[in-house]
Design a protein around this motif. Structure first.
Motif, PDB file in Angstrom:
ATOM      1  N   LEU A  26       0.831  -1.208   0.000  1.00 38.55           N
ATOM      2  CA  LEU A  26       0.000   0.000   0.000  1.00 38.55           C
ATOM      3  C   LEU A  26       0.864   1.257   0.000  1.00 38.55           C
ATOM      4  O   LEU A  26       0.527   2.259  -0.648  1.00 38.55           O
ATOM      5  N   GLY A  27       1.974   1.215   0.717  1.00 38.95           N
ATOM      6  CA  GLY A  27       2.884   2.353   0.707  1.00 38.95           C
ATOM      7  C   GLY A  27       3.449   2.602  -0.679  1.00 38.95           C
ATOM      8  O   GLY A  27       3.554   3.750  -1.127  1.00 38.95           O
ATOM      9  N   PRO A  34       1.467  12.914  -2.304  1.00 42.81           N
ATOM     10  CA  PRO A  34       2.252  13.490  -1.207  1.00 42.81           C
ATOM     11  C   PRO A  34       2.034  12.695   0.081  1.00 42.81           C
ATOM     12  O   PRO A  34       0.889  12.540   0.531  1.00 42.81           O
ATOM     13  N   PRO A  35       3.099  12.153   0.687  1.00 41.23           N
ATOM     14  CA  PRO A  35       2.908  11.303   1.863  1.00 41.23           C
ATOM     15  C   PRO A  35       2.231  12.008   3.029  1.00 41.23           C
ATOM     16  O   PRO A  35       1.442  11.403   3.757  1.00 41.23           O
ATOM     17  N   HIS A  36       2.521  13.311   3.214  1.00 41.25           N
ATOM     18  CA  HIS A  36       1.910  14.020   4.342  1.00 41.25           C
ATOM     19  C   HIS A  36       0.401  14.183   4.144  1.00 41.25           C
ATOM     20  O   HIS A  36      -0.356  14.167   5.115  1.00 41.25           O
ATOM     21  N   LEU A  37      -0.041  14.314   2.882  1.00 40.10           N
ATOM     22  CA  LEU A  37      -1.483  14.404   2.632  1.00 40.10           C
ATOM     23  C   LEU A  37      -2.153  13.052   2.849  1.00 40.10           C
ATOM     24  O   LEU A  37      -3.226  12.964   3.456  1.00 40.10           O
ATOM     25  N   VAL A  82       8.521   9.312   6.930  1.00 38.74           N
ATOM     26  CA  VAL A  82       9.792   8.899   6.323  1.00 38.74           C
ATOM     27  C   VAL A  82       9.647   7.555   5.617  1.00 38.74           C
ATOM     28  O   VAL A  82      10.289   7.309   4.583  1.00 38.74           O
ATOM     29  N   TYR A  83       8.785   6.684   6.137  1.00 37.34           N
ATOM     30  CA  TYR A  83       8.587   5.377   5.498  1.00 37.34           C
ATOM     31  C   TYR A  83       7.932   5.537   4.135  1.00 37.34           C
ATOM     32  O   TYR A  83       8.413   4.990   3.132  1.00 37.34           O
ATOM     33  N   LEU A  84       6.850   6.300   4.050  1.00 38.22           N
ATOM     34  CA  LEU A  84       6.189   6.500   2.768  1.00 38.22           C
ATOM     35  C   LEU A  84       7.066   7.295   1.806  1.00 38.22           C
ATOM     36  O   LEU A  84       7.066   7.042   0.600  1.00 38.22           O
ATOM     37  N   GLU A  85       7.818   8.254   2.337  1.00 41.14           N
ATOM     38  CA  GLU A  85       8.717   9.028   1.474  1.00 41.14           C
ATOM     39  C   GLU A  85       9.804   8.138   0.880  1.00 41.14           C
ATOM     40  O   GLU A  85      10.258   8.362  -0.253  1.00 41.14           O
ATOM     41  N   ALA A 215      -7.727   2.085   2.567  1.00 41.39           N
ATOM     42  CA  ALA A 215      -7.155   0.821   3.029  1.00 41.39           C
ATOM     43  C   ALA A 215      -6.059   1.059   4.059  1.00 41.39           C
ATOM     44  O   ALA A 215      -5.969   0.331   5.070  1.00 41.39           O
ATOM     45  N   LEU A 216      -5.220   2.080   3.838  1.00 43.70           N
ATOM     46  CA  LEU A 216      -4.177   2.396   4.813  1.00 43.70           C
ATOM     47  C   LEU A 216      -4.781   2.859   6.138  1.00 43.70           C
ATOM     48  O   LEU A 216      -4.332   2.448   7.217  1.00 43.70           O
TER      49      LEU A 216
END
Length: 287
Positions: A26-27, A34-37, A82-85, A215-216
């Motif tokens: 999923l990541g 954008p990961p923060h969004l 940081v993980y998604l980035e 899902a996340l």
């Protein structure tokens, strides 16, 4: 009745593990956003789940301005960010497996700063995990691109952040559901402010993107927090600890099945070392 309750809550903890097995895939699927969004919405969903549980069980969510709640919210947001980035900079399977060094990092930080006293099994397990990652990312020798190194560094930073979060949470005295609800709300607000301050454009969300975010939020970056807490507190914690080290295997197999990587001996060697290291870490933590 106690046995039935234990089995039911152990099952809830096992569902959390299955959910975490989807986090890598999923990541990677969210890497175009954008990961923060993404995390603003995921943590808002998680806070909604927690608020519903609180309403049904008569709990009162913790205060948002509590210092420890704010600290946990910042760590939770930072870990997932940081993980998604990392998926924006390196291949998804190595990123996912490096992230699963968190049990090793938990032991190292725990021994150094949190009086964990795991003994030699903890250090041996940590060494096995790092050997597995070394096999995985060292297969190309010195041919790594700078972007890959940055992505791997982010994934390792995530492992350290989750280990720090977990060590601090071990000493938390507040009701876990009530505090987690507010922690997720705080993390959502932090990610939303970060998005607004740095990249406040609204991306074109396809139906698949919305599905990935939902899902996340319901699963590994939200609802799984509460499932795991219920399982660890009222289920068979030792069994769940062992089952937890199946997550990197599940994650890697799912990503391979979705075509996110090419099967190779180094992937399976890395899985074996990381999983074995996790099992040794678990043994050390219990002795």
């Amino acid at each position: 009745m106690q046995g039935q309750v234990s089995v039911r809550h152990t099952g809830l903890g096992a569902l959390a593990i299955l959910s975490w097995g989807t986090l890598g895939a999923l990541g990677a699927l969210s890497a175009s956003l954008p990961p923060h969004l993404v995390l603003t919405f995921c943590f808002a969903i998680a806070a909604g789940i927690g608020w519903t549980i609180c309403r049904l069980t008569g709990r009162t969510p913790a205060r948002l301005l509590d210092g420890r709640v704010a600290l946990f919210a910042a760590l939770l947001a930072a870990y997932h960010l940081v993980y998604l980035e990392a998926f924006h900079h390196a291949a998804p399977i190595p990123v996912s497996l490096i992230n699963y060094l968190w049990p090793a990092c938990l032991i190292i930080l725990g021994n150094l700063f949190f009086r964990l006293h795991s003994g030699w099994p903890g250090y041996l397990g940590a060494a096995l995990g790092f050997i597995g990652v070394g096999v995985l990312i060292g297969k190309d020798g010195l041919a790594l691109q700078s972007s890959e190194v940055f992505g791997y560094g982010l994934a390792l930073s995530g492992a350290l952040l989750w280990a720090l979060f977990s060590n601090l949470r071990r000493h938390e005295r507040f009701d876990a559901i009530a505090s987690l609800t507010t922690i997720c709300l705080g993390a959502s607000l932090l990610c939303g402010v970060w998005w607004a301050a740095t990249d406040a454009h609204w991306p074109d969300l396809a139906r698949r993107d919305i599905g990935v975010i939902l899902a996340l939020g319901v699963g590994p970056a939200g609802g799984a927090f509460f499932l795991w807490d219920l399982g660890m507190r009222q289920g068979h914690a030792a069994l769940l600890g062992v089952l937890g080290y199946s997550a990197p295997v599940l994650s890697t197999l799912l990503m391979l099945g979705l075509g996110m990587g090419t099967p190779g001996w180094e992937i399976f060697v890395a899985i074996a070392f990381i999983t074995l290291g996790g099992a040794v870490v678990q043994f050390g933590a219990r002795t």
